[in-house]
Design a protein around this motif. Structure first.
Motif, mmCIF file in Angstrom:
data_model
loop_
_atom_site.group_PDB
_atom_site.id
_atom_site.type_symbol
_atom_site.label_atom_id
_atom_site.label_comp_id
_atom_site.label_asym_id
_atom_site.label_seq_id
_atom_site.Cartn_x
_atom_site.Cartn_y
_atom_site.Cartn_z
ATOM 1 N N GLY A 1 0.262 6.962 3.774
ATOM 2 C CA GLY A 1 -0.917 7.772 4.043
ATOM 3 C C GLY A 1 -2.215 6.996 4.042
ATOM 4 O O GLY A 1 -3.244 7.476 4.551
ATOM 5 N N ASN A 2 -2.179 5.777 3.474
ATOM 6 C CA ASN A 2 -3.408 4.970 3.447
ATOM 7 C C ASN A 2 -3.709 4.372 4.819
ATOM 8 O O ASN A 2 -2.841 4.306 5.701
ATOM 9 C CB ASN A 2 -3.269 3.839 2.422
ATOM 10 C CG ASN A 2 -3.416 4.334 1.005
ATOM 11 O OD1 ASN A 2 -3.821 5.463 0.772
ATOM 12 N ND2 ASN A 2 -3.071 3.489 0.052
ATOM 13 N N ASP A 3 -4.967 3.910 4.959
ATOM 14 C CA ASP A 3 -5.392 3.184 6.156
ATOM 15 C C ASP A 3 -5.647 1.738 5.757
ATOM 16 O O ASP A 3 -6.302 1.484 4.740
ATOM 17 C CB ASP A 3 -6.698 3.767 6.715
ATOM 18 C CG ASP A 3 -6.602 5.237 7.048
ATOM 19 O OD1 ASP A 3 -7.650 5.891 7.120
ATOM 20 O OD2 ASP A 3 -5.460 5.731 7.245
ATOM 21 N N LYS A 4 -5.154 0.806 6.561
ATOM 22 C CA LYS A 4 -5.343 -0.605 6.240
ATOM 23 C C LYS A 4 -5.625 -1.406 7.509
ATOM 24 O O LYS A 4 -5.277 -0.985 8.615
ATOM 25 C CB LYS A 4 -4.094 -1.190 5.562
ATOM 26 C CG LYS A 4 -3.844 -0.673 4.157
ATOM 27 C CD LYS A 4 -4.932 -1.139 3.193
ATOM 28 C CE LYS A 4 -4.685 -0.601 1.798
ATOM 29 N NZ LYS A 4 -5.803 -0.930 0.883
ATOM 30 N N HIS B 1 -5.817 -2.314 12.989
ATOM 31 C CA HIS B 1 -6.068 -1.245 12.026
ATOM 32 C C HIS B 1 -4.941 -0.232 12.121
ATOM 33 O O HIS B 1 -4.533 0.146 13.227
ATOM 34 C CB HIS B 1 -7.411 -0.566 12.322
ATOM 35 C CG HIS B 1 -7.828 0.374 11.247
ATOM 36 N ND1 HIS B 1 -8.320 -0.054 10.038
ATOM 37 C CD2 HIS B 1 -7.791 1.721 11.188
ATOM 38 C CE1 HIS B 1 -8.581 1.001 9.277
ATOM 39 N NE2 HIS B 1 -8.277 2.087 9.949
ATOM 40 N N VAL C 1 4.968 -0.722 2.679
ATOM 41 C CA VAL C 1 4.449 0.632 2.461
ATOM 42 C C VAL C 1 5.377 1.342 1.490
ATOM 43 O O VAL C 1 6.589 1.426 1.709
ATOM 44 C CB VAL C 1 4.356 1.410 3.781
ATOM 45 C CG1 VAL C 1 3.760 2.793 3.535
ATOM 46 C CG2 VAL C 1 3.520 0.641 4.798
ATOM 47 N N ARG D 1 -1.492 5.517 15.734
ATOM 48 C CA ARG D 1 -2.028 5.154 14.418
ATOM 49 C C ARG D 1 -2.397 3.672 14.368
ATOM 50 O O ARG D 1 -3.137 3.240 13.490
ATOM 51 C CB ARG D 1 -0.995 5.448 13.320
ATOM 52 C CG ARG D 1 -0.577 6.912 13.223
ATOM 53 C CD ARG D 1 0.430 7.126 12.113
ATOM 54 N NE ARG D 1 1.706 6.477 12.378
ATOM 55 C CZ ARG D 1 2.090 5.340 11.805
ATOM 56 N NH1 ARG D 1 1.319 4.719 10.935
ATOM 57 N NH2 ARG D 1 3.279 4.814 12.091
ATOM 58 N N ASN E 1 -3.692 3.476 10.700
ATOM 59 C CA ASN E 1 -4.028 4.716 10.000
ATOM 60 C C ASN E 1 -2.769 5.399 9.482
ATOM 61 O O ASN E 1 -1.687 5.256 10.051
ATOM 62 C CB ASN E 1 -4.736 5.694 10.951
ATOM 63 C CG ASN E 1 -6.140 5.247 11.290
ATOM 64 O OD1 ASN E 1 -6.817 4.622 10.483
ATOM 65 N ND2 ASN E 1 -6.579 5.547 12.497
ATOM 66 N N SER E 2 -2.939 6.149 8.420
ATOM 67 C CA SER E 2 -1.860 7.006 7.893
ATOM 68 C C SER E 2 -0.531 6.273 7.835
ATOM 69 O O SER E 2 0.464 6.661 8.475
ATOM 70 C CB SER E 2 -1.707 8.257 8.787
ATOM 71 O OG SER E 2 -2.919 8.946 8.880
ATOM 72 N N THR F 1 0.831 -1.190 0.000
ATOM 73 C CA THR F 1 0.000 0.000 0.000
ATOM 74 C C THR F 1 0.869 1.245 0.000
ATOM 75 O O THR F 1 2.084 1.171 0.244
ATOM 76 C CB THR F 1 -0.944 -0.007 1.217
ATOM 77 O OG1 THR F 1 -1.878 1.075 1.096
ATOM 78 C CG2 THR F 1 -0.159 0.134 2.508
ATOM 79 N N GLN F 2 0.267 2.364 -0.255
ATOM 80 C CA GLN F 2 1.019 3.615 -0.308
ATOM 81 C C GLN F 2 0.966 4.350 1.032
ATOM 82 O O GLN F 2 0.042 4.167 1.840
ATOM 83 C CB GLN F 2 0.455 4.519 -1.409
ATOM 84 C CG GLN F 2 0.764 4.013 -2.806
ATOM 85 C CD GLN F 2 0.305 4.981 -3.873
ATOM 86 O OE1 GLN F 2 -0.748 5.602 -3.767
ATOM 87 N NE2 GLN F 2 1.100 5.126 -4.922
#
Lengths: 114, 112
Positions: free
Chosen positions: A16-19, A77, A113, A63, A79-80, A13-14
């Motif tokens: 800043g994304n949330d996963k 989870h 990331v 986060r 975040n960011s 993922t890039q």
């Protein structure tokens, strides 16, 4: 039968994304954990839940938020997302008792990331 | 601060010979120790443990020795087999009792 299963196995993922990473155990254990294995191969405890209650919260950025909807599940989870979050995340569980309860690990989720 | 240390990142042993993996710890309050084995792309799996009231525990080809005065333990595998090739982690329960402190692991390669 997979005792501790986590999904996905790979997550790219890039920044800043949330996963989220999901974890489920079918062992009937009371305690679940999230561990992080970084590039230096250290396995470090992040969180521990006992019967859906948070009992260990190591120095982990806000986060990262664990969620335990029931004692068989402990999701993570994030975040960011940041570059430094790239690691392998392992979920684990253990039955009650301290000394005679080795951890049972899932197969890990490799988070990259970019 | 690493409380459980494995100072040898890798070890290569011939099949049939003895493998000795070492682990040192700093916290004298630790009273139980575990060894885990990890294959690539899998999670660690429990191998053998030892309580501090013992100085040796044996399970088949695997024996763990504990030297409390030296704060040192070792895992002996004899005879070593190619299927033993894996990363071995030493661990001890933290003072909370709910989580394990792991060493950095030693990668064992058993060659035919």
């Amino acid at each position: 039968d997979t005792a501790v299963s986590q999904t996905p196995k790979y997550l790219v993922t890039q920044m800043g994304n949330d996963k989220s990473i999901k974890c489920e155990q079918n062992l009937g254990h009371d305690t679940m954990y999230w561990y992080k294995q970084d590039s230096k191969k250290f396995l470090k405890i992040m969180f521990s839940y006992n019967n859906k209650e948070l009992i260990i919260n190591e120095t982990v950025p806000n986060r990262f938020s664990p969620k335990s909807p029931d004692k068989a599940h402990l999701n993570l989870h994030i975040n960011s997302l940041e570059l430094g979050d790239s690691a392998v995340y392992f979920c684990a569980s253990s039955p009650p008792g301290r000394h005679n309860s080795p951890l049972h690990f899932g197969n890990g989720t490799r988070l990259t990331v970019t | 601060d690493q409380q459980v240390k494995q100072n040898s990142p890798s070890l290569s042993v011939q099949e049939g010979r003895i493998s000795i993996l070492n682990c040192d710890y700093t916290n004298s309050m630790f009273d139980y120790f575990l060894w885990y084995k990890k294959y690539p792309a899998e999670g660690p799996t429990f191998l053998i443990s030892i309580s501090s009231i013992k100085d040796k525990n044996e399970d088949g080809r695997f024996t763990v020795f504990l030297n409390k005065s030296a704060k040192h333990l070792s895992l002996h595998i004899v005879p070593s087999q190619p299927g033993d090739s894996a990363v071995y982690f030493c661990a001890a329960p933290g003072l909370s009792g709910y989580a394990l402190n792991f060493g950095k692991g030693t990668s064992l390669l058993v060659t035919p």
